[in-house]
Design a protein around this motif. Structure first.
Motif, mmCIF file in Angstrom:
data_model
loop_
_atom_site.group_PDB
_atom_site.id
_atom_site.type_symbol
_atom_site.label_atom_id
_atom_site.label_comp_id
_atom_site.label_asym_id
_atom_site.label_seq_id
_atom_site.Cartn_x
_atom_site.Cartn_y
_atom_site.Cartn_z
ATOM 1 N N LYS A 1 0.827 -1.205 0.000
ATOM 2 C CA LYS A 1 0.000 0.000 0.000
ATOM 3 C C LYS A 1 0.862 1.255 0.000
ATOM 4 O O LYS A 1 0.616 2.189 -0.756
ATOM 5 N N THR A 2 1.896 1.251 0.827
ATOM 6 C CA THR A 2 2.790 2.398 0.911
ATOM 7 C C THR A 2 3.657 2.527 -0.340
ATOM 8 O O THR A 2 3.797 3.612 -0.902
ATOM 9 N N GLY A 3 4.205 1.415 -0.783
ATOM 10 C CA GLY A 3 5.121 1.436 -1.918
ATOM 11 C C GLY A 3 4.464 1.722 -3.251
ATOM 12 O O GLY A 3 5.064 2.327 -4.135
ATOM 13 N N LEU A 4 3.216 1.293 -3.398
ATOM 14 C CA LEU A 4 2.526 1.485 -4.669
ATOM 15 C C LEU A 4 1.571 2.670 -4.648
ATOM 16 O O LEU A 4 1.042 3.058 -5.678
ATOM 17 N N VAL A 5 1.342 3.233 -3.469
ATOM 18 C CA VAL A 5 0.410 4.341 -3.284
ATOM 19 C C VAL A 5 -0.949 3.999 -3.904
ATOM 20 O O VAL A 5 -1.478 4.708 -4.744
ATOM 21 N N CYS A 6 -1.470 2.845 -3.521
ATOM 22 C CA CYS A 6 -2.787 2.435 -3.992
ATOM 23 C C CYS A 6 -3.505 1.721 -2.866
ATOM 24 O O CYS A 6 -2.871 1.196 -1.959
ATOM 25 N N PRO A 7 -4.821 1.679 -2.924
ATOM 26 C CA PRO A 7 -5.573 0.988 -1.873
ATOM 27 C C PRO A 7 -5.550 -0.516 -2.097
ATOM 28 O O PRO A 7 -6.404 -1.068 -2.784
ATOM 29 N N THR A 8 -4.570 -1.211 -1.542
ATOM 30 C CA THR A 8 -4.449 -2.652 -1.782
ATOM 31 C C THR A 8 -5.648 -3.413 -1.265
ATOM 32 O O THR A 8 -5.987 -4.452 -1.804
ATOM 33 N N TYR B 1 -4.110 2.567 -10.788
ATOM 34 C CA TYR B 1 -4.879 3.367 -9.830
ATOM 35 C C TYR B 1 -4.420 4.811 -9.849
ATOM 36 O O TYR B 1 -3.229 5.099 -9.816
ATOM 37 N N GLU B 2 -5.384 5.721 -9.900
ATOM 38 C CA GLU B 2 -5.085 7.153 -9.816
ATOM 39 C C GLU B 2 -5.972 7.739 -8.744
ATOM 40 O O GLU B 2 -7.198 7.691 -8.853
ATOM 41 N N PRO B 3 -5.368 8.278 -7.684
ATOM 42 C CA PRO B 3 -6.179 8.872 -6.622
ATOM 43 C C PRO B 3 -6.951 10.080 -7.122
ATOM 44 O O PRO B 3 -6.556 10.728 -8.091
#
Length: 69
Positions: free
Chosen positions: A32-39, A64-66
Motif C-alpha cells: 500500500k505504501t510502496g505502490l500508493v494504492c488501496p491494496t 490506480y489514480e487517486p
C-alpha cells in the motif's frame, strides 16, 4: 518500491507462502505504501478469481489514480 519487488510480494501472498497474519498485514502495508494504492480494494475480491496472477494484480494496482472528493 520497484515493480519487481512488489510483484514478488504479491506472488508470495497469492501462493500462500506467507502464513502468519502479522507478516501478511506487514506485506499488504508495504504494498500500500510502496505502490500508493488501496491494496485492500484490489485484494479483497480479486484474489479469488482463478485467472488473476501477480502480473494482472500489478497492472491494476499501477493503473490506480487517486482523486479528490
Amino acid at each position: 518500491m520497484i515493480r519487481d519487488e512488489a510483484m514478488r510480494l504479491v506472488q508470495h501472498l497469492m501462493d500462500g507462502r506467507i502464513t502468519v497474519e502479522s507478516e501478511a498485514a506487514a506485506t499488504l502495508g508495504a504494498l500500500k505504501t510502496g505502490l500508493v494504492c488501496p491494496t485492500s480494494a484490489t485484494t479483497s475480491t480479486e484474489t479469488s478469481i482463478p485467472e488473476l496472477n501477480a502480473e494482472k494484480f500489478m497492472a491494476r494496482a499501477l493503473a490506480y489514480e487517486p482523486f479528490a472528493l
